[in-house]
Design an enzyme around this catalytic site. Structure first.
Site, mmCIF file in Angstrom:
data_model
loop_
_atom_site.group_PDB
_atom_site.id
_atom_site.type_symbol
_atom_site.label_atom_id
_atom_site.label_comp_id
_atom_site.label_asym_id
_atom_site.label_seq_id
_atom_site.Cartn_x
_atom_site.Cartn_y
_atom_site.Cartn_z
ATOM 1 N N TYR A 396 0.877 -1.184 0.000
ATOM 2 C CA TYR A 396 0.000 0.000 0.000
ATOM 3 C C TYR A 396 0.903 1.220 0.000
ATOM 4 C CZ TYR A 396 -3.968 2.987 1.140
ATOM 5 O OH TYR A 396 -4.957 3.947 1.089
ATOM 6 N N TYR A 496 -10.334 -4.082 7.239
ATOM 7 C CA TYR A 496 -9.920 -2.694 7.491
ATOM 8 C C TYR A 496 -9.613 -2.458 8.966
ATOM 9 C CZ TYR A 496 -11.377 -1.117 2.797
ATOM 10 O OH TYR A 496 -11.495 -0.913 1.446
#
Ligand SMILES: C[S@@+](CC[C@H](N)C(=O)[O-])C[C@H]1O[C@@H](n2cnc3c(N)ncnc32)[C@H](O)[C@@H]1O
Length: 539
Positions: A396, A496
């Site tokens: 990421y 998440y």
């Protein structure tokens, strides 16, 4: 004049790109229409104080070729047309997105708008192609009835209104720009096509993706493309206030060290190799071989955390290469998959060289990814090939900003922003790092394909901390690995909230508690569809 590449044309309905509308000059696209077969968009220009150079008009209609440099504003507008009809609700109430920050989330909402202030100074436009005014009424501030279209004259803005000067056209009116689009414009827009803009947007996204290897996109749901207000980058972009320790402070193998040299030599034998000094200790092995040292180590670990001196202790190498075939990937070993212990890879100071088996994440993505449109979670990502449990997928990336800057961005952009902010807080509590001083990765406007990965309460991937510089506790890789074998074409997801999977009974309780919680209206419903779904994102 930074906003226009050439002067204004005298006809806004000309399909030829008479001038280019630059994104930096645009506040918002307000409406669209079809004129003589020409799809046009009504642009509201930025004005003081956010844009000190006076634009030449406050609002103007433009054909798609003229909007090539500001297509993401058109895209946001087109998305807002369908979003109005599909905004998700719980108990009938519109659900904004929660502000909890950890991992990606939220589509960019139609919120980066600056409305025209009532007290701005007067700006002058040149002739023509300025706001279409349809009315024969001289004074109406409100909603003129459709009549004459585009007018040629000079406009002046005063107190939030555009007034017209020196026009010979009797159809000239005073127009309240804070009330655009007019109901008539909206009525026209309701049936006007957006196909030319949508095709152009798709082509623009194709172009932006073309510089990436092994990534493509597809949409079997509708005609939209992923956000153009996003740039693919290939690493972290460090912003103000973000720093890294000098690379020369890093250390690698201090002894001659070559992979595959034989028994007990090389980085795979980290008791000998100092490059993996901070790798996880192989505790069962230590307990078996030296119970006293083991007891001391456990005590130190409990009191000192990651900073125990483990030199000379047996370590756990992170990866395993199942066989010599170069096409077969290394996989992350179960110990790391389960423990979430930071993974240290060899670096440029190590003598082992590029074929060392500890160099996996640093070599980057090797699996082919596809960004695709889901039916109820925006865009998602899948892999075109089967993935093995423990296989590295991608990192990421994005802008690395300070926590303060992240708060500032979050406050400015609203709740949706939290979804793209990823705290680099693995070492919170160590070396003076706190939740307030850790850096944050913002993937909203810059990043890689993992920025499109969706949440699942029963995910098939997980994010791990991977570092090549063991002295840098602030910036490390956020690396996604498969946590199970994943067939080709299966959506890749992660949690998440990074929670351990719940038992089904706990899931029911969590869902119930979240639904009843005081900030219920602040939660976004989760559409992961798994048996273990907790009901909402961010719970
Ligand atoms: C980082 S983005 C992921 C990519 C996103 N789907 C897109 O189209 O850009 C996170 C956002 O995707 C959506 N999303 C992700 N997982 C979801 C889920 N399980 N259920 C509903 N929406 C989800 C939410 O809007 C969330 O804020």
């Amino acid at each position: 004049m930074p906003t226009l590449s050439s002067s204004w044309s005298t006809s806004s309905s000309n399909a030829r790109a008479a001038y280019t509308v630059h994104a930096s000059a645009v506040s918002k696209v307000l409406c669209h229409r079809l004129i003589n077969g020409n799809e046009q968009y009504l642009v509201r220009w930025k004005t003081e104080p956010e844009f000190p150079v006076p634009p030449r008009a406050i609002c103007s209609w433009h054909s798609v070729p003229e909007l090539q440099r500001s297509l993401h504003h058109v895209q946001t507008y087109i998305e807002s047309l369908s979003r109005t009809a599909t905004t998700s609700t719980v108990n009938g109430a519109v659900n904004p997105i929660n502000r909890k920050r950890k991992a990606p989330g939220a589509d960019p909402l139609y919120s980066r708008d600056s409305s025209l202030g009532a007290n701005g100074s007067a700006y002058w436009s040149r002739e023509a192609s300025v706001i279409s005014v349809g009315s024969s009424s001289e004074t109406s501030n409100e909603t003129p009835t459709p009549a004459t279209e585009v007018y040629n004259g000079v406009l002046q803005r005063k107190s939030g209104k555009i007034t017209v000067k020196k026009s010979r056209d009797p159809a000239v009116v005073t127009l309240n720009v804070t009330k655009l689009p007019t109901p008539q414009m909206l009525e026209v827009a309701a049936t006007a096509p957006t196909s030319v803009a949508e095709r152009t947007i798709r082509e623009a996204f194709d172009h932006s993706l073309s510089k990436l290897k092994h990534v493509r996109w597809e949409n079997g749901v509708d005609g939209s493309a992923p956000s153009l207000n996003f740039t693919f980058v290939d690493g972290f972009i460090l912003r103000d206030g973000v720093y890294r320790p000098d690379a020369s402070a890093n250390v690698g193998c201090t002894k001659p060290c070559k992979p595959n040299m034989g028994q007990n030599v090389g980085c795979e034998y980290p008791r000998m190799c100092t490059c993996l000094e901070y790798a996880a200790v192989d505790e069962p092995k230590l307990e078996r071989s030296d119970p006293e040292r083991y007891a001391l180590y456990i005590h130190q670990k409990e009191t000192e955390g990651y900073f125990v001196d483990t030199e000379g202790l047996p370590k756990r190498f992170p990866y395993q290469k199942p066989n010599a075939d170069p096409r077969v990937p290394s996989v992350l070993l179960n110990f790391y998959l389960e423990s979430r212990y930071p993974i240290y890879e060899c670096n440029e100071y190590c003598a082992c060289g590029p074929v060392c088996k500890s160099r996996v994440v640093q070599k980057g993505r090797r699996v082919p990814l596809v960004i695709f449109k889901t039916r109820n979670r925006g865009w998602g990502v899948y892999c075109d090939e089967e993935l093995a449990k423990g296989e590295f997928i991608d990192t990421y990336i994005g802008e690395v900003i300070t926590n303060e800057e992240a708060d500032r961005r979050e406050a400015k952009a609203g709740k949706a922003k939290a979804s793209y902010l990823y705290n680099l807080d693995k070492f919170d509590g160590d070396d003076g790092i706190t939740a307030d001083t850790c850096f944050v990765v913002d993937g909203q406007y810059m990043g890689g394909p993992t920025r499109f990965m969706n949440h699942s309460c029963e995910p098939n991937c997980r994010q791990y901390t991977v570092s090549q510089n063991k002295h840098d506790l602030r910036i490390y890789d956020l690396a996604f690995f498969a946590i199970q074998d994943i067939p080709a074409g299966t959506e890749l997801t992660f949690d998440y909230m990074d929670k351990d999977e719940l038992e089904e009974e706990e899931v029911v309780q969590a869902r119930h508690a979240a639904a009843l919680g005081p900030d219920n209206m602040d939660k976004k419903p989760c559409n992961c569809g798994s048996r273990k779904c907790r009901g909402f994102l961010w719970v």
